[in-house]
Design a protein around this motif. Sequence first.
Motif, PDB file in Angstrom:
ATOM      1  N   ASP A 169     -34.211 -55.871 -77.505  1.00  0.00           N
ATOM      2  CA  ASP A 169     -32.858 -55.792 -76.969  1.00  0.00           C
ATOM      3  C   ASP A 169     -32.446 -57.087 -76.272  1.00  0.00           C
ATOM      4  N   LYS A 170     -31.139 -57.266 -76.196  1.00  0.00           N
ATOM      5  CA  LYS A 170     -30.557 -58.375 -75.460  1.00  0.00           C
ATOM      6  C   LYS A 170     -29.951 -57.818 -74.176  1.00  0.00           C
ATOM      7  N   CYS A 192     -37.559 -58.696 -73.896  1.00  0.00           N
ATOM      8  CA  CYS A 192     -36.131 -58.810 -74.197  1.00  0.00           C
ATOM      9  C   CYS A 192     -35.676 -60.270 -74.204  1.00  0.00           C
ATOM     10  N   GLU A 193     -34.532 -60.497 -74.900  1.00  0.00           N
ATOM     11  CA  GLU A 193     -33.813 -61.750 -74.690  1.00  0.00           C
ATOM     12  C   GLU A 193     -33.009 -61.576 -73.397  1.00  0.00           C
ATOM     13  N   THR A 195     -30.450 -62.948 -70.413  1.00  0.00           N
ATOM     14  CA  THR A 195     -29.389 -63.870 -70.003  1.00  0.00           C
ATOM     15  C   THR A 195     -29.082 -63.628 -68.533  1.00  0.00           C
ATOM     16  N   GLU A 227     -19.258 -64.253 -74.885  1.00  0.00           N
ATOM     17  CA  GLU A 227     -20.383 -63.313 -74.934  1.00  0.00           C
ATOM     18  C   GLU A 227     -19.998 -61.977 -75.562  1.00  0.00           C
ATOM     19  N   ARG A 230     -22.345 -58.830 -77.387  1.00  0.00           N
ATOM     20  CA  ARG A 230     -23.714 -59.332 -77.508  1.00  0.00           C
ATOM     21  C   ARG A 230     -24.796 -58.394 -76.979  1.00  0.00           C
ATOM     22  N   TYR A 231     -24.544 -57.673 -75.870  1.00  0.00           N
ATOM     23  CA  TYR A 231     -25.628 -57.110 -75.074  1.00  0.00           C
ATOM     24  C   TYR A 231     -25.844 -55.607 -75.290  1.00  0.00           C
TER      25      TYR A 231
END
Length: 339
Positions: A169-170, A192-193, A195, A227, A230-231
């Motif tokens: 997951d991001k 996770c990625e 940010t 963004e 994205r998440y």
Amino acid sequence: MIRAWAAKEQGGALERYDYDPGPLPADEVEIAVETCGLCHSDVSLIDNEWFVSQYPLVPGHEVIGRVSEVGAHVTHLKIGDRVGVGWYAHSCLTCHTCMSGDHNMCSDAKGVAAAHQGRFGGFADKVRSQAAWAVKLPEGVDAAKAGPLFCGGITVFNPIVQNNIKPTDKVGVIGIGGLGHMAVKFLRAWGCEVTAFTSTEAKAEEARAMGAHRIVNSRDEAALKAERGRYDMVLSTVNVPLKWSRYIAALAPRGKLHMVGAVMDPMPVAAGMLMDNQRSVTGSSVGAPATIATMLDFCARHDITPQTEHLPMSKINEAIARLKKGDVRYRFVLEADFD
């Protein structure tokens, strides 16, 4: 007699305060406090921001210490065990919610530092807790730094578990402070990625060092718009209102904006933004004892510790003044020094 630091009026400086806790209840333990983390929620209680505080009030809910006395019905802890206690010190243990493993949502839950519920917190030489809420520290967890895990840590770890976050997951984290810096560490170790949303350049560099893959300037409208979609989750750790529509728009299909910062202002959310792609706004606070134990094991396995600054407990008012100014990276841990 328990020796403590207490606020005797709303917003007052903490003063030395001794009290007699009475006989130890059969299901509780008494803990000789070694350290106690300082959380912004302590300031909220002192200042009665939530309109529940009563005085005298002994704050402190990120306690590490050794069991010094056990109640007659306690069987899984013994004198000398090193344990931690966080926001809660009691739940009924028998309702459907507790029996489902959600002790932190029990309607009878009581805070460890909730004077209005008849309890005093961990800025003291001893503190009491229901034994179920006193969680043993596993090998590999640094006891000197572990206090903040029991509030700040579990507050950002619990959403990972509750929202079934996957290693692929991001996830975005709003605010790199006492909560956010631990969230970055957990999510990076989870796979996770990650940010980090922050407006402070110095914190941006620190977030990268803690494991953030990407940094987005939270005051840059163009950067926020970029963004979009994205998440899988955006975790908000701040307690101030933001342009929440920007972060909802940043969610992928079925993404969640998850709140762990206690923003007091109502959130303006357009239903259409949620209906589109089945997004949602969710929230949580702390976690159940079993989830706390899982978090501690995860910390031991991945060598995760909060970034802390240490002071003697007798300097509690200095620590509070600095916390109010944001002058700490990232959590204070106060060391009991009553002797």
